[in-house]
Design a protein around this motif. Sequence first.
Motif, PDB file in Angstrom:
ATOM      1  N   PHE A   3       0.865  -1.179   0.000  1.00 54.99           N
ATOM      2  CA  PHE A   3       0.000   0.000   0.000  1.00 54.99           C
ATOM      3  C   PHE A   3       0.898   1.224   0.000  1.00 54.99           C
ATOM      4  CE2 PHE A   3      -3.886  -2.126   2.038  1.00 54.99           C
ATOM      5  CZ  PHE A   3      -4.594  -2.059   0.855  1.00 54.99           C
ATOM      6  N   ARG A   4       0.436   2.270  -0.627  1.00 55.37           N
ATOM      7  CA  ARG A   4       1.175   3.525  -0.532  1.00 55.37           C
ATOM      8  C   ARG A   4       1.043   4.038   0.895  1.00 55.37           C
ATOM      9  NH1 ARG A   4      -1.417   6.574  -5.645  1.00 55.37           N
ATOM     10  NH2 ARG A   4      -3.245   5.866  -4.510  1.00 55.37           N
ATOM     11  N   ARG A   5       2.150   4.243   1.565  1.00 57.22           N
ATOM     12  CA  ARG A   5       2.133   4.620   2.979  1.00 57.22           C
ATOM     13  C   ARG A   5       1.986   6.138   3.088  1.00 57.22           C
ATOM     14  NH1 ARG A   5       3.741   0.562   6.370  1.00 57.22           N
ATOM     15  NH2 ARG A   5       4.490  -1.337   5.356  1.00 57.22           N
ATOM     16  N   VAL A   6       0.780   6.597   2.779  1.00 58.39           N
ATOM     17  CA  VAL A   6       0.490   8.029   2.835  1.00 58.39           C
ATOM     18  C   VAL A   6      -0.781   8.224   3.645  1.00 58.39           C
ATOM     19  CG1 VAL A   6       1.589   8.531   0.648  1.00 58.39           C
ATOM     20  CG2 VAL A   6      -0.828   7.947   0.687  1.00 58.39           C
ATOM     21  N   LEU A   7      -0.930   9.408   4.149  1.00 60.96           N
ATOM     22  CA  LEU A   7      -2.144   9.766   4.880  1.00 60.96           C
ATOM     23  C   LEU A   7      -3.143  10.337   3.884  1.00 60.96           C
ATOM     24  CD1 LEU A   7      -3.561  10.271   7.675  1.00 60.96           C
ATOM     25  CD2 LEU A   7      -2.600  12.575   7.571  1.00 60.96           C
ATOM     26  N   PHE A   8      -4.315   9.719   3.776  1.00 58.21           N
ATOM     27  CA  PHE A   8      -5.331  10.330   2.948  1.00 58.21           C
ATOM     28  C   PHE A   8      -6.538  10.675   3.806  1.00 58.21           C
ATOM     29  CE2 PHE A   8      -6.856   5.917   2.565  1.00 58.21           C
ATOM     30  CZ  PHE A   8      -8.227   6.061   2.579  1.00 58.21           C
ATOM     31  N   ARG A   9      -7.293  11.641   3.350  1.00 57.83           N
ATOM     32  CA  ARG A   9      -8.392  12.160   4.161  1.00 57.83           C
ATOM     33  C   ARG A   9      -9.671  12.165   3.354  1.00 57.83           C
ATOM     34  NH1 ARG A   9      -8.595  17.626   7.910  1.00 57.83           N
ATOM     35  NH2 ARG A   9     -10.846  17.660   8.250  1.00 57.83           N
ATOM     36  N   SER A  10     -10.737  11.728   4.004  1.00 56.80           N
ATOM     37  CA  SER A  10     -12.065  11.791   3.393  1.00 56.80           C
ATOM     38  C   SER A  10     -13.024  12.433   4.386  1.00 56.80           C
ATOM     39  CB  SER A  10     -12.574  10.395   3.022  1.00 56.80           C
ATOM     40  OG  SER A  10     -11.894   9.904   1.885  1.00 56.80           O
ATOM     41  N   SER A  11     -13.836  13.348   3.897  1.00 56.87           N
ATOM     42  CA  SER A  11     -14.858  14.005   4.714  1.00 56.87           C
ATOM     43  C   SER A  11     -16.216  13.669   4.132  1.00 56.87           C
ATOM     44  CB  SER A  11     -14.638  15.524   4.716  1.00 56.87           C
ATOM     45  OG  SER A  11     -15.605  16.167   5.512  1.00 56.87           O
ATOM     46  N   SER A  34      -8.374  -5.370   7.063  1.00 57.28           N
ATOM     47  CA  SER A  34      -8.869  -5.047   8.404  1.00 57.28           C
ATOM     48  C   SER A  34      -8.626  -3.571   8.679  1.00 57.28           C
ATOM     49  CB  SER A  34      -8.156  -5.906   9.460  1.00 57.28           C
ATOM     50  OG  SER A  34      -6.760  -5.625   9.463  1.00 57.28           O
ATOM     51  N   VAL A  35      -9.288  -3.046   9.705  1.00 59.61           N
ATOM     52  CA  VAL A  35      -9.133  -1.630  10.058  1.00 59.61           C
ATOM     53  C   VAL A  35      -9.208  -1.472  11.564  1.00 59.61           C
ATOM     54  CG1 VAL A  35     -11.613  -1.189   9.793  1.00 59.61           C
ATOM     55  CG2 VAL A  35      -9.989   0.726   9.659  1.00 59.61           C
ATOM     56  N   THR A  36      -8.393  -0.576  12.081  1.00 63.39           N
ATOM     57  CA  THR A  36      -8.450  -0.205  13.496  1.00 63.39           C
ATOM     58  C   THR A  36      -8.336   1.308  13.613  1.00 63.39           C
ATOM     59  OG1 THR A  36      -6.049  -0.487  13.753  1.00 63.39           O
ATOM     60  CG2 THR A  36      -7.459  -2.359  14.375  1.00 63.39           C
ATOM     61  N   PRO A  37      -9.108   1.945  14.520  1.00 64.88           N
ATOM     62  CA  PRO A  37     -10.209   1.359  15.281  1.00 64.88           C
ATOM     63  C   PRO A  37     -11.405   1.065  14.381  1.00 64.88           C
ATOM     64  CG  PRO A  37     -10.170   3.721  15.559  1.00 64.88           C
ATOM     65  CD  PRO A  37      -8.951   3.369  14.758  1.00 64.88           C
ATOM     66  N   ALA A  38     -12.547   0.684  14.988  1.00 63.05           N
ATOM     67  CA  ALA A  38     -13.748   0.408  14.201  1.00 63.05           C
ATOM     68  C   ALA A  38     -14.168   1.653  13.425  1.00 63.05           C
ATOM     69  CB  ALA A  38     -14.884  -0.046  15.117  1.00 63.05           C
ATOM     70  N   LEU A  39     -14.626   1.441  12.196  1.00 61.09           N
ATOM     71  CA  LEU A  39     -15.040   2.550  11.327  1.00 61.09           C
ATOM     72  C   LEU A  39     -16.292   3.238  11.881  1.00 61.09           C
ATOM     73  CD1 LEU A  39     -14.547   0.792   7.895  1.00 61.09           C
ATOM     74  CD2 LEU A  39     -13.268   2.792   8.715  1.00 61.09           C
ATOM     75  N   PRO A  40     -16.547   4.494  11.451  1.00 61.43           N
ATOM     76  CA  PRO A  40     -17.773   5.175  11.869  1.00 61.43           C
ATOM     77  C   PRO A  40     -19.005   4.332  11.540  1.00 61.43           C
ATOM     78  CG  PRO A  40     -16.299   6.707  10.754  1.00 61.43           C
ATOM     79  CD  PRO A  40     -15.705   5.339  10.580  1.00 61.43           C
ATOM     80  N   GLN A  41     -20.018   4.465  12.372  1.00 60.81           N
ATOM     81  CA  GLN A  41     -21.249   3.704  12.193  1.00 60.81           C
ATOM     82  C   GLN A  41     -21.809   3.887  10.787  1.00 60.81           C
ATOM     83  OE1 GLN A  41     -24.155   4.579  15.192  1.00 60.81           O
ATOM     84  NE2 GLN A  41     -25.803   3.496  14.152  1.00 60.81           N
ATOM     85  N   ILE A  66      -5.759   1.090   7.906  1.00 61.32           N
ATOM     86  CA  ILE A  66      -6.309   0.020   7.071  1.00 61.32           C
ATOM     87  C   ILE A  66      -5.153  -0.873   6.636  1.00 61.32           C
ATOM     88  CG2 ILE A  66      -7.514  -0.503   4.917  1.00 61.32           C
ATOM     89  CD1 ILE A  66      -8.850   2.274   5.176  1.00 61.32           C
ATOM     90  N   THR A  67      -5.300  -2.161   6.902  1.00 64.13           N
ATOM     91  CA  THR A  67      -4.234  -3.121   6.595  1.00 64.13           C
ATOM     92  C   THR A  67      -4.744  -4.178   5.618  1.00 64.13           C
ATOM     93  OG1 THR A  67      -3.244  -2.814   8.785  1.00 64.13           O
ATOM     94  CG2 THR A  67      -2.609  -4.800   7.549  1.00 64.13           C
ATOM     95  N   SER A  74       1.721  -8.062   4.188  1.00 57.79           N
ATOM     96  CA  SER A  74       0.685  -7.066   4.485  1.00 57.79           C
ATOM     97  C   SER A  74       1.225  -5.663   4.257  1.00 57.79           C
ATOM     98  CB  SER A  74       0.193  -7.206   5.930  1.00 57.79           C
ATOM     99  OG  SER A  74       1.235  -6.918   6.847  1.00 57.79           O
ATOM    100  N   GLY A  75       0.328  -4.748   4.085  1.00 60.98           N
ATOM    101  CA  GLY A  75       0.674  -3.339   3.941  1.00 60.98           C
ATOM    102  C   GLY A  75      -0.429  -2.495   4.536  1.00 60.98           C
ATOM    103  N   SER A  76      -0.076  -1.319   5.035  1.00 67.23           N
ATOM    104  CA  SER A  76      -1.065  -0.478   5.727  1.00 67.23           C
ATOM    105  C   SER A  76      -1.066   0.936   5.183  1.00 67.23           C
ATOM    106  CB  SER A  76      -0.772  -0.434   7.238  1.00 67.23           C
ATOM    107  OG  SER A  76      -0.893  -1.705   7.818  1.00 67.23           O
ATOM    108  N   VAL A  77      -2.169   1.582   5.348  1.00 72.27           N
ATOM    109  CA  VAL A  77      -2.310   2.994   5.009  1.00 72.27           C
ATOM    110  C   VAL A  77      -3.158   3.641   6.087  1.00 72.27           C
ATOM    111  CG1 VAL A  77      -4.385   2.653   3.599  1.00 72.27           C
ATOM    112  CG2 VAL A  77      -2.935   4.642   3.185  1.00 72.27           C
ATOM    113  N   VAL A  78      -2.839   4.877   6.410  1.00 72.00           N
ATOM    114  CA  VAL A  78      -3.609   5.611   7.425  1.00 72.00           C
ATOM    115  C   VAL A  78      -4.592   6.539   6.733  1.00 72.00           C
ATOM    116  CG1 VAL A  78      -3.517   7.240   9.339  1.00 72.00           C
ATOM    117  CG2 VAL A  78      -1.748   5.482   9.103  1.00 72.00           C
ATOM    118  N   ALA A  79      -5.871   6.401   7.082  1.00 75.53           N
ATOM    119  CA  ALA A  79      -6.922   7.250   6.519  1.00 75.53           C
ATOM    120  C   ALA A  79      -7.454   8.173   7.602  1.00 75.53           C
ATOM    121  CB  ALA A  79      -8.051   6.388   5.965  1.00 75.53           C
ATOM    122  N   SER A  80      -7.504   9.452   7.313  1.00 72.67           N
ATOM    123  CA  SER A  80      -8.082  10.424   8.232  1.00 72.67           C
ATOM    124  C   SER A  80      -9.524  10.671   7.795  1.00 72.67           C
ATOM    125  CB  SER A  80      -7.274  11.727   8.191  1.00 72.67           C
ATOM    126  OG  SER A  80      -7.768  12.660   9.113  1.00 72.67           O
TER     127      SER A  80
END
Length: 206
Positions: A3-11, A34-41, A66-67, A74-80
């Motif tokens: 995965f590209r190890r970058v921070l991406f943001r979604s609103s 998988s994802v941690t913590p649990a995603l928004p409802q 997200i992993t 495995s590879g992970s990316v951080v989503a804001s």
Amino acid sequence: LEFRRVLFRSSWTLGSDIGSITAGNTGGAVTGCSVTPALPQGISLSSGCVLSGVPAALQAVSPYTITGTNTGGSGSVVASLEVKAVAPNLSFSPSTLVASKAVAIASQVPGNTGGALTGCTVSPALPAGLSLETSTCGISGTPAVLVTTATGYTVTGTNTGGTSQAVLTITVNDQKPVISYSPTSLVATVNAAISSWIPSSTGGAI
């Protein structure tokens, strides 16, 4: 797997479908996710690391890791991610108020066809005696001063999704005079001065 190890943001907006969002992957095909913590409802993550769903609860900006996995690793990316409210949509109906000094007004609460309010302001300042309810943007109270020229007061409602403005035009007139004499009769003599006979007034100034 890379995965590209970058921070991406979604609103996202509460109650609106987010479509399908996939993290970039420059490695092998993903077979599990998988994802941690649990995603928004209301939001789910597929085995292919695709985000989808309809947000069902507000969420402040928060990081989610997200992993993705396959037989190679495995590879992970951080989503804001954040979930905002639907912006408010205010309107007064009627949009004018003619009040009387020292007489309580019926509460003037704007209709809102958008999201729930988290705050309200008004400009210019309301006439003395009137106040703004910051949870509903309603105007209430007993005007203590005259506003003889119709004046527009702009109420601004806010939430995490944005702002909305509505104008209420207010005029405050004096109460009509209500005069009375006591006693109510006078016996006078021709060519004889009488004492001043001044009525009392329980209404507005004459």
